[in-house]
Design an enzyme around this catalytic site. Structure first.
Site, short mmCIF file in Angstrom:
data_model
loop_
_atom_site.label_atom_id
_atom_site.label_comp_id
_atom_site.label_asym_id
_atom_site.label_seq_id
_atom_site.Cartn_x
_atom_site.Cartn_y
_atom_site.Cartn_z
CG HIS A 20 -2.21 -0.77 0.97
ND1 HIS A 20 -3.09 -0.49 -0.05
CD2 HIS A 20 -2.73 -1.84 1.63
CE1 HIS A 20 -4.10 -1.35 -0.01
NE2 HIS A 20 -3.89 -2.18 1.00
CG ASP A 47 -4.42 -4.52 -2.02
OD1 ASP A 47 -4.83 -4.61 -3.19
OD2 ASP A 47 -5.16 -4.57 -1.03
CG ASN A 73 -8.77 -5.13 -2.88
OD1 ASN A 73 -7.76 -5.55 -2.32
ND2 ASN A 73 -9.53 -4.17 -2.34
CG HIS A 74 -6.42 -1.21 -2.98
ND1 HIS A 74 -6.90 0.04 -2.70
CD2 HIS A 74 -6.84 -2.01 -1.97
CE1 HIS A 74 -7.56 0.02 -1.55
NE2 HIS A 74 -7.53 -1.22 -1.09
#
Length: 216
Positions: A20, A47, A73-74
């Site tokens: 992230h 991610d 998913n990001h």
């Protein structure tokens, strides 16, 4: 859908949780294990981006020969947003979920880097470690690894049913599976599924594990 890796005969293999955009945390973790980019390999559960200011630098890691991630998913959110444009619902959804770093990084450059990264962001990877194997997806693996290429895409990227139910049923056909997606206070194992997302963007804790430890 699936990329398979032969055993690393030159160095070590490591698995890391959701990054992230926390590029500095990743570099500190790699320095802590004396990671060698010429001999070692790093496998990431996806991610790479969002919620962190260094998301573009983390996305570029996907192009490094020693770095191997799956689609999270990001990455999926970003792909849909950049495909549909800034006036779309997909764009709004991405912004709500931490995609606002793209404003500083630049939409066009981010689109180019994401397109390049997606060529090497499969839904699953399988890594040989000695005579054993470790599978990797972002979220929920199937109960039979041999069916990975027929598994539901949304479950692989978005699913949380196993951890929400505390399901300790092992995934058959593989020795261990590594996932992220759901933040846990500390690395968690259910059956032979290892959860490594310890919330780097909120807790400052990025989990890095030697592959051999996952098979002990």
């Amino acid at each position: 859908m699936l990329i398979q890796h032969r055993a690393n005969t030159r160095g070590r293999d490591f698995f890391v949780g959701d990054i992230h955009g926390q590029y500095r945390l990743l570099q500190e973790a790699l320095q802590g294990v004396a990671f060698s980019t010429s001999e070692d390999r790093l496998f990431c559960v996806g991610d790479l981006i969002d919620r962190g200011a260094d998301s573009l630098a983390c996305l570029k890691l996907a192009l490094m020969p020693w770095f191997h991630a799956v689609c999270g998913n990001h990455e999926d959110l970003a792909w849909n947003a950049l495909r549909d444009g800034e006036d779309s619902h997909a764009w709004e959804l991405w912004m709500i979920n931490g995609g606002d770093w793209v404003i500083d990084s630049g939409v066009n450059e981010t689109r180019r880097e994401l397109q390049a990264a997606f060529r090497d962001l499969p839904l699953a990877r399988e890594v040989a470690v000695g005579s054993k194997g470790i599978g990797m997806v972002h979220a929920d693996p199937p109960y039979d690894w041999s069916r990975i290429e027929k598994a539901d895409r949304d479950a692989l990227i978005w699913g949380r049913s196993r951890i929400q139910q505390g399901d300790e049923t092992p995934v058959v056909g593989i020795d261990a599976v590594v996932v992220g997606h759901t933040i846990v206070e500390r690395p968690l194992t259910l059956g032979n599924v290892h959860y490594l997302d310890t919330g780097a963007f909120t807790t400052g804790r990025l989990t890095l594990v030697d592959a051999r430890e996952l098979l002990e």
